[in-house]
Design a protein around this motif. Structure first.
Motif, mmCIF file in Angstrom:
data_model
loop_
_atom_site.group_PDB
_atom_site.id
_atom_site.type_symbol
_atom_site.label_atom_id
_atom_site.label_comp_id
_atom_site.label_asym_id
_atom_site.label_seq_id
_atom_site.Cartn_x
_atom_site.Cartn_y
_atom_site.Cartn_z
ATOM 1 N N ASP A 173 0.843 -1.196 0.000
ATOM 2 C CA ASP A 173 0.000 0.000 0.000
ATOM 3 C C ASP A 173 0.875 1.242 0.000
ATOM 4 O O ASP A 173 1.792 1.367 0.815
ATOM 5 C CB ASP A 173 -0.902 0.022 1.242
ATOM 6 C CG ASP A 173 -1.863 -1.150 1.277
ATOM 7 O OD1 ASP A 173 -2.237 -1.641 0.200
ATOM 8 O OD2 ASP A 173 -2.233 -1.572 2.387
ATOM 9 N N GLN A 174 0.568 2.175 -0.899
ATOM 10 C CA GLN A 174 1.309 3.428 -0.989
ATOM 11 C C GLN A 174 0.320 4.582 -1.114
ATOM 12 O O GLN A 174 -0.566 4.563 -1.970
ATOM 13 C CB GLN A 174 2.241 3.425 -2.195
ATOM 14 C CG GLN A 174 3.353 2.394 -2.109
ATOM 15 C CD GLN A 174 4.225 2.398 -3.336
ATOM 16 O OE1 GLN A 174 3.815 1.958 -4.404
ATOM 17 N NE2 GLN A 174 5.437 2.908 -3.194
ATOM 18 N N SER A 175 0.475 5.581 -0.257
ATOM 19 C CA SER A 175 -0.415 6.742 -0.264
ATOM 20 C C SER A 175 0.406 7.997 -0.051
ATOM 21 O O SER A 175 1.434 7.973 0.628
ATOM 22 C CB SER A 175 -1.483 6.620 0.834
ATOM 23 O OG SER A 175 -2.244 5.442 0.678
ATOM 24 N N ASN A 176 -0.072 9.101 -0.601
ATOM 25 C CA ASN A 176 0.628 10.370 -0.408
ATOM 26 C C ASN A 176 -0.303 11.539 -0.699
ATOM 27 O O ASN A 176 -1.303 11.407 -1.405
ATOM 28 C CB ASN A 176 1.878 10.459 -1.280
ATOM 29 C CG ASN A 176 1.601 10.123 -2.738
ATOM 30 O OD1 ASN A 176 0.819 10.781 -3.401
ATOM 31 N ND2 ASN A 176 2.251 9.081 -3.247
ATOM 32 N N ILE A 177 0.053 12.672 -0.130
ATOM 33 C CA ILE A 177 -0.599 13.936 -0.430
ATOM 34 C C ILE A 177 0.509 14.956 -0.667
ATOM 35 O O ILE A 177 1.525 14.960 0.031
ATOM 36 C CB ILE A 177 -1.552 14.387 0.697
ATOM 37 C CG1 ILE A 177 -2.280 15.669 0.292
ATOM 38 C CG2 ILE A 177 -0.811 14.545 2.016
ATOM 39 C CD1 ILE A 177 -3.419 16.042 1.235
ATOM 40 N N ALA A 178 0.331 15.791 -1.684
ATOM 41 C CA ALA A 178 1.409 16.717 -2.049
ATOM 42 C C ALA A 178 0.832 17.945 -2.731
ATOM 43 O O ALA A 178 -0.312 17.943 -3.202
ATOM 44 C CB ALA A 178 2.414 16.024 -2.970
ATOM 45 N N GLY A 179 1.641 18.999 -2.769
ATOM 46 C CA GLY A 179 1.172 20.218 -3.419
ATOM 47 C C GLY A 179 2.287 21.230 -3.602
ATOM 48 O O GLY A 179 3.429 21.018 -3.161
ATOM 49 N N GLN A 180 1.943 22.334 -4.245
ATOM 50 C CA GLN A 180 2.912 23.400 -4.459
ATOM 51 C C GLN A 180 2.192 24.736 -4.599
ATOM 52 O O GLN A 180 0.993 24.795 -4.899
ATOM 53 C CB GLN A 180 3.756 23.142 -5.713
ATOM 54 C CG GLN A 180 2.984 23.201 -7.014
ATOM 55 C CD GLN A 180 3.872 22.949 -8.224
ATOM 56 O OE1 GLN A 180 4.915 22.297 -8.132
ATOM 57 N NE2 GLN A 180 3.485 23.457 -9.377
ATOM 58 N N TRP A 181 2.962 25.817 -4.376
ATOM 59 C CA TRP A 181 2.460 27.171 -4.552
ATOM 60 C C TRP A 181 3.559 27.987 -5.223
ATOM 61 O O TRP A 181 4.664 28.093 -4.707
ATOM 62 C CB TRP A 181 2.072 27.794 -3.211
ATOM 63 C CG TRP A 181 1.276 29.068 -3.381
ATOM 64 C CD1 TRP A 181 1.721 30.247 -3.912
ATOM 65 C CD2 TRP A 181 -0.093 29.277 -3.065
ATOM 66 N NE1 TRP A 181 0.722 31.182 -3.935
ATOM 67 C CE2 TRP A 181 -0.417 30.613 -3.415
ATOM 68 C CE3 TRP A 181 -1.082 28.476 -2.509
ATOM 69 C CZ2 TRP A 181 -1.683 31.156 -3.220
ATOM 70 C CZ3 TRP A 181 -2.345 29.022 -2.312
ATOM 71 C CH2 TRP A 181 -2.640 30.349 -2.664
ATOM 72 N N ASN A 182 3.217 28.537 -6.374
ATOM 73 C CA ASN A 182 4.173 29.354 -7.117
ATOM 74 C C ASN A 182 4.014 30.815 -6.709
ATOM 75 O O ASN A 182 3.010 31.452 -7.033
ATOM 76 C CB ASN A 182 3.947 29.185 -8.627
ATOM 77 C CG ASN A 182 5.017 29.879 -9.453
ATOM 78 O OD1 ASN A 182 5.759 30.733 -8.971
ATOM 79 N ND2 ASN A 182 5.098 29.510 -10.723
ATOM 80 N N PHE A 183 5.016 31.350 -6.004
ATOM 81 C CA PHE A 183 4.980 32.731 -5.558
ATOM 82 C C PHE A 183 5.653 33.687 -6.550
ATOM 83 O O PHE A 183 5.795 34.874 -6.266
ATOM 84 C CB PHE A 183 5.668 32.861 -4.198
ATOM 85 C CG PHE A 183 4.922 32.198 -3.083
ATOM 86 C CD1 PHE A 183 3.940 32.871 -2.375
ATOM 87 C CD2 PHE A 183 5.195 30.876 -2.742
ATOM 88 C CE1 PHE A 183 3.251 32.254 -1.337
ATOM 89 C CE2 PHE A 183 4.511 30.252 -1.709
ATOM 90 C CZ PHE A 183 3.538 30.939 -0.997
#
Length: 362
Positions: A232-242
């Motif tokens: 089982d593999q799970s992830n949450i990720a994100g980004q913000w370009n300033f």
């Protein structure tokens, strides 16, 4: 005679129209890297390798307009070891072990080999492709899971479907959903149904995300079945370009039996990464800090921390020079080399390394 000429003219016109509505593209990347890894308490190595910035590849893709907003397409993409001229291996049926890996000699379309139908309703894609749980790890990693800066969460798992799955059936949401995107995938291990491990290599994954201007976030999860225990593999990720910088972050939580050097079934692991991309003139500074811990046996949980810093200098739209430095610090039961690469730093030791390379795309 006149009717025959008219018919031939119509056929020729239709053939020309079909040709005009179809296209085939040859594309690729050649990336050569001088890589050095120095392990305290272990061996060190210097090598000329590949894919330090982008994965070296050779591919063919084509699309045909079917009318009414629908299209058919194919994508064949092979990994290339340009340091020695060989092709890359591929996994047959999502099973672990060398017996299920082929290639390494001639060209093998191990990276992607799919055929698709797409329209306003989305895309149906069949063949070997990235798994949904991998996308977050590469999109929101400043180093794109390439080279010595690769995230620990990827280098520390040997699950066959951590990156790609063979025999997959995938569906992608259409692009007109107000920023929402996603995919679902089911893949087959193709084992006989009269064996105890009949489900080995069969699995599924799901990814859902939302992007709006400088903001992008997604969550993904996948499971591959094995007789010894599910992966089982799970992830949450994100980004913000300033503008002045793009900040990225991801968090992973996994459960499987495929951690190198860690005995036990259904081991749990968790990790995170924070990083940044900073544009500087014709180039870009890349930075990341990552941590990954395996819950093995009380008091012996392997844990590693990694810092990576790099710079990419674009000579043109297609050609770039790059340099990356990374350092891994291991606790008393962890022995991870920088980049997950050659040598062994020894438990509790550190590992340092760098990549110096050139990338050309076409």
């Amino acid at each position: 005679m006149k009717k025959s000429l008219i018919a031939l003219a119509v056929l020729a016109s239709a053939a020309g129209l079909a040709s005009a509505q179809s296209s085939v593209t040859l594309f690729g990347i050649v990336d050569a890297t001088v890589n050095h890894i120095s392990n305290s308490g272990g061996a060190s190595v210097t090598q000329l390798t590949n894919s330090g910035y982008n994965s070296s590849r050779l591919g063919f893709r084509g699309v045909e307009d079917l009318g009414g907003g629908n299209s058919a397409s194919f994508w064949l993409e092979a990994g290339v070891n340009n340091d020695n001229g060989s092709g890359a291996n591929t996994n047959l049926n999502n099973q672990p072990g060398a017996a299920n890996s082929v290639g390494g000699g001639g060209l093998t379309f191990n990276r992607r080999s799919t055929v698709s139908l797409a329209g306003g309703w989305g895309e149906l894609r069949l063949g070997r492709d990235y798994t949904p749980q991998f996308w977050n790890m590469t999109v929101f990693d400043p180093f794109g899971t390439n080279g010595i800066g690769t995230n620990l969460a990827l280098t520390e798992t040997s699950v066959p479907t951590a990156v790609r799955a063979s025999n997959s059936i995938g569906y992608f949401l259409p692009a007109n959903l107000g920023g929402f995107y996603g995919q679902v995938q089911y893949y087959l291990g193709e084992r006989p149904n009269n064996t105890p491990n009949k489900d080995d290599g069969t699995g599924y994954g799901l990814r859902l995300g939302y992007a709006n201007g400088p903001f992008d976030v997604a969550i993904a999860s996948g499971r591959t079945k094995y007789l010894a225990g599910n992966a089982d593999q799970s992830n949450i990720a994100g980004q913000w370009n300033f503008g002045v910088a793009t900040l990225q972050a991801q968090y992973e939580w996994d459960k499987n039996t495929f951690y190198p050097g860690a005995a036990g079934a259904n081991l749990k692991a968790r990790g995170y990464l924070v990083g940044a991309l900073v544009p500087v003139g014709p180039g870009q500074i890349r930075f990341s800090y990552a941590q990954y811990k395996i819950d093995a046996v009380a008091g012996t949980d392997p844990e590693a921390k990694k810092v990576a810093l790099g710079y990419v200098h674009n000579l043109s739209k297609r050609t770039a020079l790059y340099a990356t430095y990374a350092r891994v610090s291991n606790n008393s039961t962890s022995a991870i080399a920088a980049g997950g690469g050659a040598g062994n730093p020894g438990a509790g030791s550190s590992s340092n390394g760098y990549d110096l390379g050139i990338r050309h795309s076409f």
